[in-house]
Each structure stands twice: as structure tokens, then as C-alpha cells.
Design a protein around this motif. Structure first.
Motif, mmCIF file in Angstrom:
data_model
loop_
_atom_site.group_PDB
_atom_site.id
_atom_site.type_symbol
_atom_site.label_atom_id
_atom_site.label_comp_id
_atom_site.label_asym_id
_atom_site.label_seq_id
_atom_site.Cartn_x
_atom_site.Cartn_y
_atom_site.Cartn_z
ATOM 1 N N LYS A 246 0.854 -1.207 0.000
ATOM 2 C CA LYS A 246 0.000 0.000 0.000
ATOM 3 C C LYS A 246 0.877 1.239 0.000
ATOM 4 O O LYS A 246 1.947 1.255 0.621
ATOM 5 C CB LYS A 246 -0.856 0.004 1.264
ATOM 6 C CG LYS A 246 -2.019 -0.947 1.192
ATOM 7 C CD LYS A 246 -3.281 -0.288 1.804
ATOM 8 C CE LYS A 246 -4.499 -1.110 1.525
ATOM 9 N NZ LYS A 246 -4.616 -2.250 2.437
ATOM 10 N N GLY A 247 0.413 2.296 -0.666
ATOM 11 C CA GLY A 247 1.212 3.524 -0.754
ATOM 12 C C GLY A 247 2.163 3.425 -1.931
ATOM 13 O O GLY A 247 2.268 2.371 -2.577
ATOM 14 N N LEU A 248 2.867 4.552 -2.208
ATOM 15 C CA LEU A 248 3.753 4.543 -3.379
ATOM 16 C C LEU A 248 5.236 4.560 -3.008
ATOM 17 O O LEU A 248 6.089 4.569 -3.891
ATOM 18 C CB LEU A 248 3.433 5.737 -4.286
ATOM 19 C CG LEU A 248 2.037 5.761 -4.913
ATOM 20 C CD1 LEU A 248 1.904 6.914 -5.905
ATOM 21 C CD2 LEU A 248 1.720 4.457 -5.624
ATOM 22 N N GLY A 249 5.549 4.553 -1.669
ATOM 23 C CA GLY A 249 6.963 4.612 -1.283
ATOM 24 C C GLY A 249 7.598 5.849 -1.881
ATOM 25 O O GLY A 249 7.005 6.922 -1.860
ATOM 26 N N ASN A 250 8.801 5.685 -2.487
ATOM 27 C CA ASN A 250 9.413 6.862 -3.128
ATOM 28 C C ASN A 250 9.302 6.799 -4.668
ATOM 29 O O ASN A 250 10.084 7.414 -5.382
ATOM 30 C CB ASN A 250 10.874 7.031 -2.673
ATOM 31 C CG ASN A 250 11.702 5.794 -3.004
ATOM 32 O OD1 ASN A 250 11.360 5.034 -3.904
ATOM 33 N ND2 ASN A 250 12.797 5.590 -2.287
#
Ligand SMILES: Cc1cc2nc3c(=O)[nH]c(=O)nc-3n(C[C@H](O)[C@H](O)[C@H](O)COP(=O)(O)OP(=O)(O)OC[C@H]3O[C@@H](n4cnc5c(N)ncnc54)[C@H](O)[C@@H]3O)c2cc1C
Length: 377
Positions: A176-180
Motif C-alpha cells: 500500500k502507498g507509493l513509497g518513493n
């Protein structure tokens, strides 16, 4: 006994798109799929938008990101960015959605699906195939499409495709999320994974991370390595789930059809041995499989040889060079990165490969010569 024009074994990407192409032409089609469905597909979903021409429907709903940049890194540094400017030539699709879209559309055109079911026996009989299934019903069809993916049992049984299939080991993680990872970029991370690389492809609100090793069947069951890769993509939470898969990769020019039978997608060993690209050849093979079967049914003949010739010409020739590049690049990855990725002209070439504008054959001779001369220095 139920009768169909075509039975397709495997209802993944290649199976569903072949079934759709054929049902749209008015044929009766049955898909036999061993899984119930709903599983997450271990596929990062990167595909060239130029594949629109091989798609039998609008897939807008399944596209989660349109990619404008391709980033390359060597051990989290030494960045190279390839600009895919212009109309986005590279998409990230959610595979579960794409496969469902294709399947539902095929069902709308009258295709049937039997799932979950196992095929137990296939036998040719009087210009037909007799297919016995785990539900104890027997099916009869004029043509058979083998689309049972990388672990294909039926390709080998029918003695089609490579005698000794070759596999890449892969590991997939969805976080989940896009990190960097920027929303409109994909990243290829070299240097951490021996004989391969790691990738991060962004969906709307998550990232498909993958590790692939293409020669020597190196194991990826290595928590330290996985953590290092995840961290390099900007994620801190290391409580992720992994899916391991042996991906059947291209391994030479082979016959991909028999009498009234055709292999498509991973079952046909079409996956790119350098970058693990398998969506494009699945769609190309599904398209031409349907065209060849249609031709046979229209003219009342059984000769599908044209199919193998087209696939080997349109895809195999490029993959032969992809395989050579992989064997050298992954043995000498540092040199490969310096000479293959960091060159001034490389980003544009790579962008052209990913978008389907160029193939490995167009660039290979120069790349290999450069790698071989420098790796001996
Ligand atoms: C980690 C990972 C990341 C990837 N990322 C990308 C990417 O970003 N871009 C790209 O282009 N390619 C990618 N690929 C490759 C791509 O996912 C495959 O090439 C593609 O899924 C092939 O489609 P297919 O329909 O041939 O096989 P599958 O999608 O595997 O479908 C095969 C189907 O057959 C069914 N089946 C199997 N055996 C039987 C049986 N005996 N009877 C009935 N049904 C059966 C299975 O349940 C499945 O539904 C990736 C692969 C992996 C492993």
C-alpha cells in the motif's frame, strides 16, 4: 457430451483474450479454468500502450497509471531517467481487473466458463478433441487452445514448445502507498538481485514490486535481500507478503501448434527472458491464435502452421536477441549498467523497447559487442 468449436484450457490473460477474440467472431467457446478466481495475480501489470491494436476491447477501467518516466538505478544510486514523453506509451494495469474485463466481455459474447475444474484427459478423435474433466463431464471440440500459463502441463503432454522449458524465478509483493516511486514513473533497480533485477510499478494507491532472476535459477528466498529492495523503494514496514512464481521464459524458436491445437501466452514460453514482459506476447499470441483458428474453420482445414511462423517472426526473432543480451548483461551487470543503461543514447532506446517501437534485434548487435569487449577488459 457437450460440443464446442473451441475449448480453451486456462482462463488467465491469454486464455480469456483468445476466447474473447473467438467468441466475437461467433464461435462457441468453453474456457476450463482450474482456479475459482479472485486471487491476486503476481504480475506488475506494465504494458506498452501500442498493444491497443491487439486488444479486443477498451481496457481503460483496468489502467491505473500512465507512465511518463522510466528510472534506472544501480544499488539505489547512479540514476538514469528515460523520458517517455508524448502520449503515454506505457501503462500499468491491475491484472485482476484486466483479466476480469476480458473474461466478462467473452461471456457477453456467449463464451462459457467451467471453474474450478481440472482437465484430466485430452484425446484426439475423428478430427475432434475429447476432453475429460474433473466434473466427470466430457467435452468435444474442433480446436483446442492451451493457455494454462507458466506451469503448463498440456504443452509438454502435446510435445509443443521447448522440450526443456526455461524458467526465471520471481517474487511479487504488493504494498500500500507509493513509497518513493513517483506516480507516473516505473523503476528498475539493478545490483541487488543476482542475475536479475528488481522493479517497482505504481498502481493508483499501491505499488507492485517484483524481483526476478533470469539465469542459474538463483533463489529469492532471502529476507535480507527482500528487505533491502523494499527499503530502496521507500517502504519501511517490512511485514509484507510475498508470492513466488517460476515464470516460463522464451527459450528458442519452436513449433507452437499441432493438428487443431495452439499454445498461447506463457504456456507457449513467450515471456521476455531479459525483462519478464509477458503481457504483450500473450495478447499478440491470443490475437493470431484466433485469426488462425478462424481461418481454418472458415476454409474447413486443420493447418495452423501459419500461427507458429507468425509468432516466431513477430516475437521470437526479437526474443532470440533478448536472450543473448540477458545472458551477458546479467553475468556482468555492473558493466552492463555502465555500457547498456548509462550511455547517452540508452534512455531513449530503452523507452523505445518498452513502448514496443523497437525490438531487441534492432539494438542487440551493438550492445552485445560493447558488453563483450568491455567485460574482457
Ligand atoms: C512477478 C511477475 C511480474 C510480472 N510483471 C509483468 C509486467 O509488468 N508486464 C508484463 O508484460 N508481464 C509481466 N509478467 C508476466 C505476465 O504476468 C505473464 O506473462 C502473463 O500473466 C501470462 O498470461 P497467461 O494467460 O499465459 O498465464 P496466466 O496469467 O498465469 O494464466 C494461466 C491460467 O491458467 C490456469 N491454469 C493453470 N493450469 C491449469 C490447468 N491445468 N487447467 C485449467 N486451468 C489452468 C491458471 O489458474 C491461470 O488462470 C510478470 C510475471 C510475474 C511472475
Amino acid at each position: 457430451m457437450k460440443e464446442f468449436d473451441i475449448v480453451v484450457i486456462g482462463g488467465g490473460l491469454a486464455g480469456s483474450s483468445t476466447a474473447l477474440n473467438l467468441s466475437k467472431k461467433g464461435y462457441s467457446v468453453l474456457i476450463i479454468e482450474k482456479e475459482k478466481g479472485e486471487n491476486i495475480k503476481p504480475c506488475a501489470g506494465g504494458m506498452a500502450s501500442s498493444m491497443k491494436k491487439f486488444l479486443p476491447l477498451d481496457i481503460n477501467e483496468a489502467i491505473e497509471s500512465k507512465i511518463m518516466n522510466v528510472e534506472f538505478r544501480w544499488k539505489s544510486s547512479d540514476n538514469v531517467v528515460a523520458d517517455l514523453s508524448g502520449e503515454s506509451p506505457f501503462w500499468i494495469v491491475r491484472r485482476e481487473k484486466l483479466d476480469k474485463l476480458l473474461l466478462n466481455e467473452a461471456l457477453k459474447y456467449g463464451c462459457e466458463i467451467l471453474r474450478p475444474a481440472q482437465v484430466e484427459e485430452i484425446n484426439p478423435q475423428n478430427k475432434n478433441w475429447i476432453i475429460k474433466c474433473s466434473n466427470k463431464i466430457t467435452y468435444k471440440s474442433k480446436f483446442l487452445v492451451i493457455a494454462d500459463g507458466s506451469q503448463s502441463k498440456w504443452a509438454e503432454y502435446l510435445k509443443l514448445g521447448p522440450r526443456k522449458p526455461k524458467f526465471a524465478n520471481t517474487l511479487a509483493i504488493r504494498l500500500k502507498g507509493l513509497g518513493n516511486i513517483p506516480k507516473d514513473s516505473v523503476r528498475f533497480e539493478f545490483g541487488f538481485v543476482k542475475y536479475g533485477f528488481a522493479w517497482a510499478f505504481p498502481l493508483k494507491d499501491s505499488v507492485n514490486i517484483g524481483l526476478g532472476t533470469f539465469i542459474n535459477n538463483k533463489s529469492l528466498e532471502d529476507a535480507d535481500l527482500n528487505n533491502k529492495v523494499i527499503k530502496s523503494f521507500g517502504f519501511e514496514d517490512l511485514s509484507f507478503q510475498t508470492v513466488h512464481k517460476r515464470l516460463r521464459i522464451w527459450n528458442g524458436i519452436h513449433k507452437l501448434n499441432g493438428d487443431r491445437v495452439i499454445l498461447v501466452g506463457d504456456a507457449a514460453s513467450l515471456c521476455d527472458p531479459f525483462l519478464a514482459e509477458g503481457i504483450r506476447p500473450s495478447l499478440i499470441s491470443s490475437y493470431y491464435a484466433a485469426e488462425s483458428i478462424d481461418q481454418c474453420l472458415c476454409t474447413n482445414n486443420n493447418d495452423l502452421n501459419n500461427y507458429s511462423t507468425i509468432i516466431n517472426n513477430e516475437w521470437g526473432k526479437s526474443m532470440a536477441w533478448g536472450k543473448r543480451i540477458a545472458q551477458i548483461f546479467y553475468r556482468f551487470p555492473r558493466t552492463g549498467y555502465q555500457l547498456g543503461v548509462k550511455r547517452k543514447t540508452a534512455p531513449q532506446r530503452i523507452a523505445q523497447i518498452l513502448s514496443g517501437e523497437m525490438n531487441y534485434e534492432d539494438i542487440a548487435k551493438r550492445v552485445i559487442k560493447r558488453l563483450l569487449t568491455k567485460s574482457k577488459d
